[in-house]
Design a protein around this motif. Sequence first.
Motif, PDB file in Angstrom:
ATOM      1  N   PHE A 289      71.689  29.764 -43.027  1.00 57.15           N
ATOM      2  CA  PHE A 289      73.176  30.308 -43.018  1.00 57.15           C
ATOM      3  C   PHE A 289      73.730  31.755 -42.588  1.00 57.15           C
ATOM      4  O   PHE A 289      74.730  31.911 -41.964  1.00 57.15           O
ATOM      5  N   LEU A 290      72.919  32.967 -42.592  1.00 57.34           N
ATOM      6  CA  LEU A 290      73.603  34.903 -41.975  1.00 57.34           C
ATOM      7  C   LEU A 290      72.499  33.814 -40.920  1.00 57.34           C
ATOM      8  O   LEU A 290      74.313  34.581 -39.830  1.00 57.34           O
ATOM      9  N   SER A 291      72.421  33.267 -40.455  1.00 58.99           N
ATOM     10  CA  SER A 291      72.219  33.550 -38.599  1.00 58.99           C
ATOM     11  C   SER A 291      73.975  32.568 -38.188  1.00 58.99           C
ATOM     12  O   SER A 291      73.983  33.153 -36.434  1.00 58.99           O
ATOM     13  N   LYS A 292      74.160  32.085 -38.956  1.00 56.42           N
ATOM     14  CA  LYS A 292      75.805  31.557 -38.109  1.00 56.42           C
ATOM     15  C   LYS A 292      76.541  31.963 -37.830  1.00 56.42           C
ATOM     16  O   LYS A 292      77.688  31.794 -36.884  1.00 56.42           O
ATOM     17  N   TRP A 293      76.203  33.716 -38.773  1.00 52.91           N
ATOM     18  CA  TRP A 293      77.547  34.783 -38.551  1.00 52.91           C
ATOM     19  C   TRP A 293      76.687  35.625 -37.487  1.00 52.91           C
ATOM     20  O   TRP A 293      77.404  36.698 -37.297  1.00 52.91           O
TER      21      TRP A 293
ATOM     22  N   ILE B 226      64.394  30.958 -45.949  1.00 54.72           N
ATOM     23  CA  ILE B 226      64.853  29.705 -45.175  1.00 54.72           C
ATOM     24  C   ILE B 226      65.860  29.883 -45.514  1.00 54.72           C
ATOM     25  O   ILE B 226      67.447  29.473 -44.103  1.00 54.72           O
ATOM     26  N   VAL B 227      67.259  29.698 -46.515  1.00 52.19           N
ATOM     27  CA  VAL B 227      68.597  28.965 -46.587  1.00 52.19           C
ATOM     28  C   VAL B 227      68.865  30.587 -46.364  1.00 52.19           C
ATOM     29  O   VAL B 227      69.995  30.565 -45.416  1.00 52.19           O
TER      30      VAL B 227
ATOM     31  N   PHE C  68      55.968  36.496 -53.931  1.00 54.33           N
ATOM     32  CA  PHE C  68      56.050  35.456 -52.841  1.00 54.33           C
ATOM     33  C   PHE C  68      54.788  34.142 -53.187  1.00 54.33           C
ATOM     34  O   PHE C  68      54.548  33.524 -53.258  1.00 54.33           O
ATOM     35  N   THR C  69      56.672  33.398 -53.614  1.00 54.87           N
ATOM     36  CA  THR C  69      56.633  32.366 -54.539  1.00 54.87           C
ATOM     37  C   THR C  69      56.886  31.227 -53.880  1.00 54.87           C
ATOM     38  O   THR C  69      57.915  31.131 -52.609  1.00 54.87           O
ATOM     39  N   VAL C  70      57.368  29.623 -54.002  1.00 55.68           N
ATOM     40  CA  VAL C  70      58.374  28.939 -53.786  1.00 55.68           C
ATOM     41  C   VAL C  70      59.850  29.006 -52.991  1.00 55.68           C
ATOM     42  O   VAL C  70      60.090  28.927 -51.977  1.00 55.68           O
ATOM     43  N   ALA C  71      60.219  29.322 -54.318  1.00 52.38           N
ATOM     44  CA  ALA C  71      61.285  29.504 -54.347  1.00 52.38           C
ATOM     45  C   ALA C  71      62.241  30.859 -52.711  1.00 52.38           C
ATOM     46  O   ALA C  71      63.113  30.993 -52.358  1.00 52.38           O
ATOM     47  N   THR C  72      61.046  32.256 -52.818  1.00 47.35           N
ATOM     48  CA  THR C  72      60.906  32.755 -52.132  1.00 47.35           C
ATOM     49  C   THR C  72      61.048  32.603 -50.702  1.00 47.35           C
ATOM     50  O   THR C  72      62.097  33.278 -50.332  1.00 47.35           O
ATOM     51  N   LEU C  73      60.160  31.341 -50.561  1.00 48.15           N
ATOM     52  CA  LEU C  73      60.039  30.507 -48.711  1.00 48.15           C
ATOM     53  C   LEU C  73      61.413  30.280 -48.629  1.00 48.15           C
ATOM     54  O   LEU C  73      62.153  29.904 -47.751  1.00 48.15           O
ATOM     55  N   LEU C  74      62.234  30.003 -50.261  1.00 45.92           N
ATOM     56  CA  LEU C  74      63.140  28.559 -49.776  1.00 45.92           C
ATOM     57  C   LEU C  74      64.318  29.653 -49.606  1.00 45.92           C
ATOM     58  O   LEU C  74      65.480  29.395 -48.797  1.00 45.92           O
ATOM     59  N   THR C  75      64.068  30.505 -50.023  1.00 47.08           N
ATOM     60  CA  THR C  75      65.296  31.693 -50.074  1.00 47.08           C
ATOM     61  C   THR C  75      65.453  32.605 -48.482  1.00 47.08           C
ATOM     62  O   THR C  75      67.027  32.408 -47.804  1.00 47.08           O
TER      63      THR C  75
END
Length: 225
Positions: free
Chosen positions: A180-184, A175-176, A166-173
């Motif tokens: 994006f997926l919530s738009k669908w 979130i992104v 659980f890194t910064v990249a995981t958190l950003l992942t």
Amino acid sequence: MFYQYKFWHSLTHPTNFTQAVEQGEIRGYKKRSFTVFLLFMILFVIREYWGMGTESLTTLFASNNPNEYYTARLLSMVGIIAWGIIYYCFHYYGVTYLLHLLTDIPYKWIQKVQLYVMVFLLIEKTILFAVFYAVGYTTNFSFFSLAPIAQQVIDTDFVLFAINQFTVATLLTIIVQYTFLSKWEEESNRKALLAKIIGLYVLMAIFIGMVSVLPLQEWFTRGLG
């Protein structure tokens, strides 16, 4: 309808990007995805050439067995290239497929979003390597995670390696992917979507934590013997 893919512009305009993915072809995407893959391979090769993860092979050199050492380094380089391909394919294709199964969102749509994840991972790994190169040594745990802090109060390797995922990249992942997926997804399903995304990464962290404590190198050596 054609949409010219621009990484940072698309990242900061999720509504426009998701609509474009639904409606037409994304120009420039394949070129950028190949570039990210190529950069991943270069990073893995450079880390291996520097000696990251090859500490156990130095005993061959120290024991005056240069031929065995260079052979082992060559095999290690081949192995790291194979691992780099597996790593990239798992996160780019495998995680995309898992999210597709969990959400029923078209696979190709999710894959377009997953490229952002690959870039986050690439940036994080590059920074980690740059720091390791500067200080001259590596550590088991990433300073982008809470594992180094947790290590002060937890001595269970499995838990520490799981936390290390659980890194910064995981958190950003997370979130992104959610953004994006919530738009669908229907608004009523968005909380469930977030839970599925987080749950997926928790399960992945647990699995990696379990695998990380296994004596894989010892088993491999025994198998060769």
